[in-house]
Design an enzyme around this catalytic site. Sequence first.
Site, short mmCIF file in Angstrom:
data_model
loop_
_atom_site.label_atom_id
_atom_site.label_comp_id
_atom_site.label_asym_id
_atom_site.label_seq_id
_atom_site.Cartn_x
_atom_site.Cartn_y
_atom_site.Cartn_z
N GLY A 112 -25.09 45.35 26.73
CA GLY A 112 -25.43 45.31 28.14
C GLY A 112 -25.11 44.02 28.87
O GLY A 112 -25.78 43.70 29.85
N HIS A 162 -13.03 48.04 32.72
CA HIS A 162 -12.19 48.20 31.52
C HIS A 162 -11.59 46.85 31.15
O HIS A 162 -11.10 46.13 32.03
CB HIS A 162 -11.08 49.22 31.81
CG HIS A 162 -10.16 49.44 30.65
ND1 HIS A 162 -10.54 50.16 29.54
CD2 HIS A 162 -8.89 49.03 30.42
CE1 HIS A 162 -9.53 50.18 28.67
NE2 HIS A 162 -8.52 49.51 29.19
#
Length: 216
Positions: A16, A113
């Site tokens: 995270g 990404h």
Amino acid sequence: MPAPRSRVAVLVSGRGSNMAALIDAAAQPDFPAEIAAVISNRPNAGALAIAERAGVPTAVVDHKAFASREEFDAALDAELRRVAPDIVCFAGFLRLLTPGFIEKWEGRMLNIHPALLPSFKGLDTHARALKTGVKLHGCTVHLVTAEMDAGPIIAQAAVPVLDGDDEDALAARVLAAEHRLYPRALAAWARGEARLVDGRVTTASAADEPPALIWP
């Protein structure tokens, strides 16, 4: 009176760190979005503890509890509808979602990404960048579509590939760029500065041409 902040749900599967960057940015009073919930498909994801410490509501939709992708996606859709976000941010969410789910939320889902798309779609982006010998690598925030890593690009950040880099060193440099880029891209999308026009994202704040990043 200030404009209402966009509600954001963050989907996670792991540690995270990008989620934490979004939570930190949203803690600033002038940030145009609030993190309304963090949802994980893995009960042991480290991101859940980080979110809870920050006071962000969390939920788990464990993909292992469902017999099919369609059943998992239906449960995730139900949880998102309970949260009622304006924007859904993928932050290391390691699930491929069905076309039916994508259709319901398309235009509201952002992903980051670790490569300069359209180069190096999919996995192992840093190893592939090193193997091909590119001099610039980086990260991309894009809209999520049914085709993996192919949605319209919102923002990108480039970093140099240094002589002697291994995969870990390059990954760390890209990750630092991700933590700067994702909050910036989310803010632009939430403010309406970045918007989808004829299949491409236009950004009002990008009118001034920046100097080129040249390496070496």
